[in-house]
Design an enzyme around this catalytic site. Structure first.
Site, mmCIF file in Angstrom:
data_model
loop_
_atom_site.group_PDB
_atom_site.id
_atom_site.type_symbol
_atom_site.label_atom_id
_atom_site.label_comp_id
_atom_site.label_asym_id
_atom_site.label_seq_id
_atom_site.Cartn_x
_atom_site.Cartn_y
_atom_site.Cartn_z
ATOM 1 N N GLU A 154 34.834 20.839 -5.824
ATOM 2 C CA GLU A 154 35.923 20.131 -5.143
ATOM 3 C C GLU A 154 36.814 21.139 -4.405
ATOM 4 O O GLU A 154 37.238 20.895 -3.263
ATOM 5 C CB GLU A 154 36.735 19.321 -6.165
ATOM 6 N N ARG B 131 32.143 34.197 -4.732
ATOM 7 C CA ARG B 131 31.449 32.914 -4.518
ATOM 8 C C ARG B 131 30.052 33.121 -3.913
ATOM 9 O O ARG B 131 29.148 32.333 -4.188
ATOM 10 C CB ARG B 131 32.334 31.996 -3.666
ATOM 11 N N GLU C 266 34.630 30.106 -10.642
ATOM 12 C CA GLU C 266 34.971 30.719 -9.337
ATOM 13 C C GLU C 266 35.258 29.648 -8.279
ATOM 14 O O GLU C 266 34.944 29.817 -7.094
ATOM 15 C CB GLU C 266 33.914 31.738 -8.918
ATOM 16 N N ILE D 63 38.025 33.797 -19.532
ATOM 17 C CA ILE D 63 37.793 35.076 -18.855
ATOM 18 C C ILE D 63 36.412 35.619 -19.210
ATOM 19 O O ILE D 63 36.144 36.002 -20.357
ATOM 20 C CB ILE D 63 38.900 36.107 -19.201
HETATM 21 N N1 CAA Z 1 41.498 35.302 1.664
HETATM 22 C C1 CAA Z 1 42.721 35.864 1.805
HETATM 23 N N2 CAA Z 1 43.870 35.160 1.700
HETATM 24 C C2 CAA Z 1 43.764 33.847 1.431
HETATM 25 C C3 CAA Z 1 42.530 33.196 1.276
HETATM 26 C C4 CAA Z 1 41.360 33.986 1.399
HETATM 27 N N3 CAA Z 1 40.151 33.445 1.252
HETATM 28 N N4 CAA Z 1 42.743 31.901 1.012
HETATM 29 C C5 CAA Z 1 44.077 31.711 1.014
HETATM 30 N N5 CAA Z 1 44.689 32.894 1.272
HETATM 31 C C6 CAA Z 1 46.115 33.112 1.391
HETATM 32 C C7 CAA Z 1 46.662 32.297 2.558
HETATM 33 O O1 CAA Z 1 46.574 33.016 3.768
HETATM 34 C C8 CAA Z 1 48.086 32.066 2.128
HETATM 35 O O2 CAA Z 1 48.847 33.230 2.378
HETATM 36 P P1 CAA Z 1 50.204 33.184 3.245
HETATM 37 O O3 CAA Z 1 51.076 32.119 2.642
HETATM 38 O O4 CAA Z 1 50.748 34.555 3.122
HETATM 39 O O5 CAA Z 1 49.784 32.809 4.624
HETATM 40 C C9 CAA Z 1 47.977 31.952 0.640
HETATM 41 O O6 CAA Z 1 46.766 32.591 0.260
HETATM 42 C C10 CAA Z 1 47.983 30.521 0.149
HETATM 43 O O7 CAA Z 1 46.976 29.817 0.836
HETATM 44 P P2 CAA Z 1 46.813 28.257 0.665
HETATM 45 O O8 CAA Z 1 48.113 27.598 1.074
HETATM 46 O O9 CAA Z 1 45.552 27.833 1.335
HETATM 47 O O10 CAA Z 1 46.700 28.174 -0.936
HETATM 48 P P3 CAA Z 1 46.641 26.962 -1.920
HETATM 49 O O11 CAA Z 1 47.657 27.169 -2.959
HETATM 50 O O12 CAA Z 1 46.601 25.676 -1.152
HETATM 51 O O13 CAA Z 1 45.244 27.187 -2.656
HETATM 52 C C11 CAA Z 1 42.931 27.270 -3.001
HETATM 53 C C12 CAA Z 1 44.116 27.522 -2.058
HETATM 54 C C13 CAA Z 1 41.701 27.439 -2.143
HETATM 55 C C14 CAA Z 1 42.945 25.900 -3.614
HETATM 56 C C15 CAA Z 1 42.956 28.346 -4.095
HETATM 57 O O14 CAA Z 1 44.045 28.135 -4.941
HETATM 58 C C16 CAA Z 1 41.699 28.394 -4.905
HETATM 59 O O15 CAA Z 1 40.728 29.033 -4.499
HETATM 60 N N6 CAA Z 1 41.678 27.779 -6.087
HETATM 61 C C17 CAA Z 1 40.571 27.906 -7.037
HETATM 62 C C18 CAA Z 1 40.779 29.078 -7.923
HETATM 63 C C19 CAA Z 1 39.494 29.574 -8.508
HETATM 64 O O16 CAA Z 1 38.499 29.696 -7.833
HETATM 65 N N7 CAA Z 1 39.540 29.915 -9.782
HETATM 66 C C20 CAA Z 1 38.417 30.470 -10.467
HETATM 67 C C21 CAA Z 1 38.880 31.596 -11.310
HETATM 68 S S1 CAA Z 1 37.817 32.957 -11.494
HETATM 69 C C22 CAA Z 1 36.674 32.497 -12.624
HETATM 70 O O17 CAA Z 1 36.045 31.520 -12.466
HETATM 71 C C23 CAA Z 1 36.516 33.325 -13.852
HETATM 72 C C24 CAA Z 1 35.388 34.215 -13.953
HETATM 73 O O18 CAA Z 1 35.521 35.186 -14.647
HETATM 74 C C25 CAA Z 1 34.045 33.949 -13.349
#
Ligand code: CAA
Length: 392
Positions: free
Chosen positions: A367, A243, A363, A157
């Site tokens: 991939e 992003r 973030e 975090i």
């Molecule tokens: N905006 C709004 N809603 C969204 C969305 C978006 N961009 N993307 C997906 N959703 C919603 C979908 O509409 C869906 O909702 P419903 O079921 O109600 O229709 C739901 O989310 C699930 O969508 P998916 O089936 O596409 O989800 P998924 O489980 O296949 O995962 C993913 C999608 C893109 C892989 C996502 O899990 C993801 O972005 N993973 C990476 C996580 C990440 O970036 N982590 C970084 C953490 S933050 C960090 O780095 C720390 C820091 O402090 C800097």
């Protein structure tokens, strides 16, 4: 389409550029060495309006557009990527989520002190076993009368130790995957909210990255952000904006690496002439500047789509993917141009190279960005039309 900046956007960029190079740059190398949190920078940045850039004026912010914000963030990243990531998570993820999903009360209580830099924000989604797949998170929140009781561990975090407010996601319904995730606003000092180990990182050394542990942490029920089950959508929406911020950090660090490489190439003489005269070096510089410009245009395009209220998920991922991979190539070339001097800490490119490494990871990894982009292409037939500039 090359992006034309307005006078106001250019003015903000020039103001932040001057501040960043005069103030933020001065101790960046020292902070990298001591790992000291850039509290002084953030205080001065708040005075300039940089800690609540997109917060509406009625909540104490600047009400600036996303384009101005990413231009400012790139300027901060140019001088100190550690300071920039704190600014980025605070503005693009935390303030923006509260602005978009918070109640009037939450905005009143939080956005004003956040814009003033008195409270810094963090975002806790990732867990030890749930990184790219946040729907697998196991932190949970159970309603107990007027409270929610949080239990679980968050990992990696940004600003975990120094943040005053953290958006924490947790399952309120463990039977559901993403639909069972909710988001909470958890204040520092709440009993049961424990800052765990601080990571010993290769880059972004002055920004703290920690575990956050919730051990029967009781928070008022009204501190939920949105409704129960909204947490995954809130996190994904926040990451869309975040992003573009990572693209901006990438552009800033890459520009710094390019400028350092050009300066060095003009000064360094070998075989009786500046090394900038050699074609091998010139071609590297040409490739670097071309890639930076391409990333900048993607960043501006995604930011302006957000400002126009258009769906920008895929464009944010494209900007993040290209810019974060670009900055890794550019900093590697900058280091190569410096030869042996690039490998030592007397020159800043060594720090740029280390700082840039995480950009393809946090973030959402490259991939994951490719997954998001290909999902849009394969599922959403509207995307190609969105890529055609309006009026053409
Ligand atoms: N905006 C709004 N809603 C969204 C969305 C978006 N961009 N993307 C997906 N959703 C919603 C979908 O509409 C869906 O909702 P419903 O079921 O109600 O229709 C739901 O989310 C699930 O969508 P998916 O089936 O596409 O989800 P998924 O489980 O296949 O995962 C993913 C999608 C893109 C892989 C996502 O899990 C993801 O972005 N993973 C990476 C996580 C990440 O970036 N982590 C970084 C953490 S933050 C960090 O780095 C720390 C820091 O402090 C800097």
């Amino acid at each position: 389409m090359s992006y034309k900046l307005s006078d106001e956007q250019l003015m903000i960029q020039a103001m932040v550029r001057e501040f960043s190079r005069k103030v933020v740059a001065v101790n960046a190398a020292e902070r990298d060495r001591t790992r000291e949190f850039p509290a002084e920078n953030l205080k001065k940045m708040a005075e300039l309006g940089l800690m609540g850039m997109m917060v509406p004026p009625e909540y104490g912010g600047e009400g600036a557009d996303t384009v101005s914000y990413v231009l400012a963030l790139a300027e901060i990243a140019y001088s100190c990527a550690s300071t920039a990531v704190v600014m980025s998570v605070h503005n693009s993820i935390v303030c923006e989520s509260i602005r978009q999903f918070g109640t009037h009360d939450q905005k009143e209580k939080l956005l004003r002190p956040m814009a003033a830099g008195k409270i810094i924000g963090a975002f806790a989604l990732t867990e030890p076993q749930a990184g790219s797949d946040p729907s697998a998170q196991t932190t949970h929140a159970v309603r107990d009368k007027s409270k929610y009781v949080l239990n679980g561990t968050k990992r990696f975090i940004t600003t975990g130790k120094n943040a005053g407010i953290v958006i924490v996601t947790a399952k309120t319904d463990e039977a559901k995957r993403h639909k069972g995730v909710s988001a909470f606003l958890v204040k520092k000092g709440t009993p049961g909210f424990i800052v765990g180990k601080t990571e010993d990182k290769m880059g972004l050394c002055a920004s703290d990255t920690t575990d956050l542990i919730f051990d029967n942490c009781r928070i008022p029920a009204e501190d939920i952000l949105g409704n129960e089950g909204d947490g995954f959508r809130i996190a994904m929406t926040a990451l869309d904006g975040g992003r573009i911020g990572i693209a901006s950090q990438s552009v800033g660090v890459a520009q710094a690496a390019l400028d350092a490489a050009v300066k060095y190439a003009k000064e360094r003489h070998q075989f009786g002439q500046p090394i900038s005269k050699f074609q091998g070096i010139r071609w590297m510089i040409a490739d670097m500047v071309t890639e930076i410009e391409a990333a900048r245009q993607l960043m501006l395009s995604a930011a302006s789509m957000k400002d126009r209220g258009e769906k920008f998920t895929a464009q944010a991922s494209m900007a993040k993917l290209f810019a974060s991979e670009m900055v890794n190539r550019v900093t590697a070339k900058a280091l190569q141009i410096h030869g042996g001097y690039g490998f030592v800490k007397d020159y800043p490119v060594e720090r740029f190279y280390r700082d840039a490494r995480v950009f393809t990871i946090y973030e959402g990894t490259s991939e994951i960005q490719r997954l998001v982009i290909s999902n849009h292409i394969l599922r959403d037939k509207r995307l190609p039309n969105l890529l055609i500039p309006r009026g053409h």
